[in-house]
Design a protein around this motif. Structure first.
Motif, PDB file in Angstrom:
ATOM      1  N   TYR A 137       0.845  -1.189   0.000  1.00  0.00           N
ATOM      2  CA  TYR A 137       0.000   0.000   0.000  1.00  0.00           C
ATOM      3  C   TYR A 137       0.885   1.245   0.000  1.00  0.00           C
TER       4      TYR A 137
ATOM      5  N   CYS B  78      -2.769   0.081  -3.773  1.00  0.00           N
ATOM      6  CA  CYS B  78      -3.498  -0.711  -2.787  1.00  0.00           C
ATOM      7  C   CYS B  78      -3.680  -2.123  -3.320  1.00  0.00           C
TER       8      CYS B  78
ATOM      9  N   GLU C 157     -11.860  -5.286   2.615  1.00  0.00           N
ATOM     10  CA  GLU C 157     -10.714  -5.761   3.373  1.00  0.00           C
ATOM     11  C   GLU C 157     -11.234  -6.656   4.497  1.00  0.00           C
TER      12      GLU C 157
ATOM     13  N   ASP D 186      -7.356  -0.775   8.768  1.00  0.00           N
ATOM     14  CA  ASP D 186      -8.363  -0.908   7.706  1.00  0.00           C
ATOM     15  C   ASP D 186      -9.445   0.148   7.822  1.00  0.00           C
TER      16      ASP D 186
ATOM     17  N   LYS E 293      -6.307   3.096   5.642  1.00  0.00           N
ATOM     18  CA  LYS E 293      -6.769   2.507   4.377  1.00  0.00           C
ATOM     19  C   LYS E 293      -8.106   3.101   3.947  1.00  0.00           C
TER      20      LYS E 293
ATOM     21  N   TYR F  68      -8.918   4.640   0.279  1.00  0.00           N
ATOM     22  CA  TYR F  68     -10.015   4.277  -0.626  1.00  0.00           C
ATOM     23  C   TYR F  68     -10.958   5.450  -0.867  1.00  0.00           C
TER      24      TYR F  68
END
Length: 215
Positions: free
Chosen positions: A36, A91, A126, A135, A139, A143
């Motif tokens: 990532y 990612c 995820e 997450d 992350k 996203y």
């Protein structure tokens, strides 16, 4: 190789240039790692995957594919596909989907999907065990910036799905029902995961079939 590269810790975010990230991501030692990159930082995930994590992934994929089949929704799913926006971000979600009219836009080939030529997926998932905090944190920001339509995090330990709709200004809001898969409730998917703890996957599939066939 620089000091950063020789002593780079894994499973955490580390300040790095894009060039340093690419060199590390292309290193054969990290061939099986998830990579990532966002906002001048990289994360190389090498943590092992436990049985429950491994089980929740195919159950979720099966449920989505079955729902799409029964409801006549076009979709193309990808497992552990890497997406790269050159110089900006990368990612590798556990699962991603192109849905509806965009199903035909799903990338093909054997190399990393280039976001310079391929649009982002509609749904990214995820599956989180030891990575939950990241997450739903860093992350999720990644996203949001990638501008997927929906982002789901499956909390393996709590058997909970945290589903987010990504909004235009790089924010997100919680969902109780998918918007890219109309009619699919998050609670139903959570129940399927709970059932998978005591039932085999064929039994869970039969239950899902009866649920999706209801008017």
């Amino acid at each position: 190789m620089s000091e950063l590269k020789t002593k780079l810790p894994t499973d955490t975010w580390v300040v790095a240039s894009w060039e340093e990230f690419i060199e590390m991501a292309d290193n054969p030692a990290y061939k099986k790692a998830k990579c990532y990159y966002r906002n001048g930082q990289m994360r190389i995930e090498t943590m092992s995957v436990g049985p429950t994590h491994s089980r929740d992934n195919p159950i979720t994929v099966f449920a989505i594919n079955l729902f799409g089949t029964i409801k006549g929704i076009s979709l193309n799913g990808l497992d552990n596909c890497s997406y790269r926006k050159t110089g900006v971000r990368e990612c590798q979600p556990d699962v991603s989907y192109y849905i509806g009219d965009r199903a035909k836009l799903a990338p093909q080939g054997t190399s990393i999907a280039s976001l310079d030529v391929t649009p982002p997926p509609d749904l990214v998932i995820e599956v989180a065990d030891s990575t939950l905090a990241d997450d739903i944190g860093e992350k999720r920001l990644l996203y949001e910036e990638l501008k997927v339509a929906e982002y789901w995090v499956i909390d393996v330990k709590k058997i909970e799905i945290l589903a987010f709709a990504i909004i235009a200004d790089n924010g997100s809001r919680r969902l109780v029902q998918s918007e890219v898969l109309p009619g699919l409730t998050i609670a139903l998917l959570e129940e399927a995961l709970r059932r998978s703890r005591t039932q085999d996957q064929a039994q869970v599939g039969s239950w899902l079939l009866t649920q999706f066939q209801q008017p």
